[in-house]
Design a protein around this motif. Structure first.
Motif, PDB file in Angstrom:
ATOM      1  N   ASP A 419     -36.159 103.733 -58.114  1.00 47.05           N
ATOM      2  CA  ASP A 419     -36.873 103.550 -59.372  1.00 47.05           C
ATOM      3  C   ASP A 419     -38.360 103.717 -59.095  1.00 47.05           C
ATOM      4  O   ASP A 419     -38.963 102.922 -58.364  1.00 47.05           O
ATOM      5  CB  ASP A 419     -36.572 102.147 -59.910  1.00 47.05           C
ATOM      6  CG  ASP A 419     -37.298 101.830 -61.208  1.00 47.05           C
ATOM      7  OD1 ASP A 419     -38.121 102.644 -61.665  1.00 47.05           O
ATOM      8  OD2 ASP A 419     -37.040 100.744 -61.774  1.00 47.05           O
ATOM      9  N   VAL A 420     -38.972 104.738 -59.691  1.00 45.54           N
ATOM     10  CA  VAL A 420     -40.365 105.059 -59.354  1.00 45.54           C
ATOM     11  C   VAL A 420     -41.341 103.988 -59.819  1.00 45.54           C
ATOM     12  O   VAL A 420     -42.456 103.885 -59.284  1.00 45.54           O
ATOM     13  CB  VAL A 420     -40.768 106.434 -59.913  1.00 45.54           C
ATOM     14  CG1 VAL A 420     -39.862 107.528 -59.358  1.00 45.54           C
ATOM     15  CG2 VAL A 420     -40.758 106.449 -61.441  1.00 45.54           C
ATOM     16  N   THR A 421     -40.946 103.155 -60.795  1.00 46.55           N
ATOM     17  CA  THR A 421     -41.859 102.116 -61.266  1.00 46.55           C
ATOM     18  C   THR A 421     -42.000 100.978 -60.270  1.00 46.55           C
ATOM     19  O   THR A 421     -42.916 100.154 -60.400  1.00 46.55           O
ATOM     20  CB  THR A 421     -41.399 101.536 -62.617  1.00 46.55           C
ATOM     21  OG1 THR A 421     -40.119 100.909 -62.462  1.00 46.55           O
ATOM     22  CG2 THR A 421     -41.314 102.612 -63.685  1.00 46.55           C
ATOM     23  N   GLN A 422     -41.114 100.908 -59.275  1.00 45.85           N
ATOM     24  CA  GLN A 422     -41.204  99.863 -58.261  1.00 45.85           C
ATOM     25  C   GLN A 422     -42.013 100.300 -57.045  1.00 45.85           C
ATOM     26  O   GLN A 422     -42.166  99.533 -56.090  1.00 45.85           O
ATOM     27  CB  GLN A 422     -39.805  99.428 -57.825  1.00 45.85           C
ATOM     28  CG  GLN A 422     -39.023  98.742 -58.921  1.00 45.85           C
ATOM     29  CD  GLN A 422     -37.779  98.040 -58.392  1.00 45.85           C
ATOM     30  OE1 GLN A 422     -37.413  98.204 -57.238  1.00 45.85           O
ATOM     31  NE2 GLN A 422     -37.145  97.256 -59.230  1.00 45.85           N
ATOM     32  N   MET A 423     -42.558 101.510 -57.101  1.00 44.13           N
ATOM     33  CA  MET A 423     -43.303 102.040 -55.970  1.00 44.13           C
ATOM     34  C   MET A 423     -44.802 101.964 -56.245  1.00 44.13           C
ATOM     35  O   MET A 423     -45.226 101.984 -57.399  1.00 44.13           O
ATOM     36  CB  MET A 423     -42.880 103.489 -55.703  1.00 44.13           C
ATOM     37  CG  MET A 423     -41.390 103.638 -55.438  1.00 44.13           C
ATOM     38  SD  MET A 423     -40.852 105.352 -55.331  1.00 44.13           S
ATOM     39  CE  MET A 423     -41.658 105.871 -53.822  1.00 44.13           C
TER      40      MET A 423
END
Length: 485
Positions: A419-423
């Protein structure tokens, strides 16, 4: 980071961080804007990111046990994690990973191997919360007019897109590959991208934000299909209205025929529905897909009704028609000719429509980066790459991406989704081959790393990495657990 600097011309150096092998002038950066010529030395432009665990909301921590040496931590996790963001790559892949870092966690010697992978075999999976019709399944998805992916299945209140992949990156024209790469990188870095779908809609997608379909921002995803909505709210309609129709592109529900209505002894109303009847009270294909009521193409809900049966219908019979999000609703009363006449909705029915809206979750776009960590990348971890794959499958090695947890697919290889929002922001880059550059970390016990045939001569302590000049320390995001084996 110092790399090979073979001179191609006076004052130029050659970058070997990817297959493009740029010649870079003094003071300039390569085509990817990630490496530059600084005083004749090839350096990584962006700082190396290290995550620090912090107390996010302040206040005092209360110990759950009385110990003299308690340090205030409720869970003993590593306080520092070295990500692969800004670390550099292993290309041409016979080299060890840029950073192989040792640390101690709860008395156990651990190692984290970090590298920025160059991924031609990668893509983006997009979940768009909407009942709007975006386009037919398998339809081509375009960015800037170029094919970058396709529509896949509809899920419960969401439409799925599959973007990128090696065929779009390398199998088409140069422009298609470039646009695909730009689109994937922008989405992975949580930027907004406008996509158009052949035979369908235009949609603006941004991770963690509502989709914008044909210029209209979505507010909520549906509470359920028409049949499920009947089941959830039948008791709230009982005694307040004679008939309820929940309009839905997939399964339209009819209260009086539905099992929920039967169990509540709701009388037959003589209603006649267009479309294909499934089980009682459930209808398929009442209208074509679209951006109107319940994801259909209708603006007048009466268009899905046939004439009421005079044997069961009566003048004065009341009917609520509502969409699966509560966005559309109308109230009708049958006249002497058994024709529905729109009438002001009673307050208790307005409340039930608001209850449907309340139970709809916010409409968002979910962006998952998906890639295969192939053979050459694994060589930066161990001289026997298959052992790393087996270690991941045996849960001896934990895979993360920019410190964020990933899902590793079963089967061969190391195919993962994140999930790119957790990076951390700016975690993704590119090389103009074209391919995406994404961080990947492997964390395991030091003893397990040695057993893999790891590059033990290149292991360095965490303190040495933390003291680097171009290190950027960021706080761990709250939802992300500490990366541990």
């Amino acid at each position: 980071m110092v790399m090979e600097t073979t001179s191609a011309a006076i004052d130029k150096i050659r970058c070997d961080a990817c297959p493009v092998m740029c010649y870079i002038k003094p003071g300039a950066a390569g085509a990817c804007d990630r490496y530059a010529n600084h005083d004749g030395k090839l350096v990584r432009v962006d700082p190396h990111v290290i995550l620090e665990r912090t107390v996010s909301h302040g206040g005092k921590l209360v110990p759950f046990s009385r110990t003299e040496d308690w340090d205030g931590k409720i869970v003993h996790e590593p306080s520092t994690f070295v990500t692969a963001i800004g670390a550099g790559t292993t290309y041409p892949d016979y080299k060890p990973a840029p950073f192989i870092v040792s640390s101690e966690i709860d008395g156990v010697d651990m190692v984290t191997v970090v590298t920025e992978g160059i991924f031609s075999y990668c893509g983006i999976k997009v979940k768009i919360d909407t009942d709007r019709y975006l386009g037919p399944e398998t339809a081509t998805v375009r960015a800037q007019g170029e094919a970058v992916g396709h529509v896949t299945t509809s899920e419960y209140g969401s439409q799925m897109l599959s973007l990128g992949g090696v065929h779009h990156l390398t199998g088409g024209s140069k422009k298609e590959g470039r646009v695909t790469c730009d689109t994937l990188m922008d989405l992975a870095n949580c930027k907004a991208v406008e996509l158009t779908i052949d035979g369908g809609a235009s949609v603006v997608v941004q991770a963690g934000q509502p989709p914008i379909v044909n210029g209209v921002k979505e507010e909520r995803m549906r509470v359920g299909c028409g049949s499920a909505t009947i089941g959830m709210f039948a008791k709230q309609w009982h005694g307040k209205v004679d008939e309820v129709v929940v309009v839905d592109d997939h399964i339209t529900g009819v209260l009086s025929e539905h099992q929920a209505g039967k169990l509540l002894d709701i009388a037959d109303t003589g209603i006649k529905m267009k479309g294909r009847r499934s089980t009682p009270g459930r209808y398929f294909q009442v209208a074509d897909p679209g951006t109107g009521w319940g994801g259909t193409n209708i603006s007048d809900p009466l268009a899905i009704l046939g004439p009421f049966d005079a044997k069961e219908a009566r003048a004065g019979l009341s009917m609520l028609m509502v969409s699966t999000t509560g966005e559309h609703s109308s109230y009708y009363v049958l006249d002497e000719a058994l024709k529905p006449v729109e009438t002001e909705m009673p307050a208790d029915l307005k409340f039930s429509v608001e209850r449907i809206q309340e139970n709809c979750e916010p409409a968002l776009c979910t962006v998952l980066f998906m890639a295969g960590a192939g053979g050459s990348l694994r060589a930066g971890v161990t001289d026997n790459p298959v052992r790393l794959t087996r270690s991941v499958k045996d849960a001896l090695t934990r895979v993360t991406s920019g410190g964020a947890p990933v899902y590793v697919w079963p089967g061969g290889g190391i195919t993962y989704m994140v999930d790119v929002t957790q990076m951390p922001s700016g975690a993704f880059g590119y090389v103009p081959t074209p391919a995406l550059v994404a961080p990947i970390e492997f964390t395991m016990k030091l003893s397990d790393y040695a057993a893999l045939g790891g590059h033990m001569d290149y292991v360095k302590p965490l303190s040495e990495v933390q003291s680097g000049d171009d290190v950027r320390q960021l706080p761990w995001q709250n939802p992300i657990p500490g990366p541990r084996a």
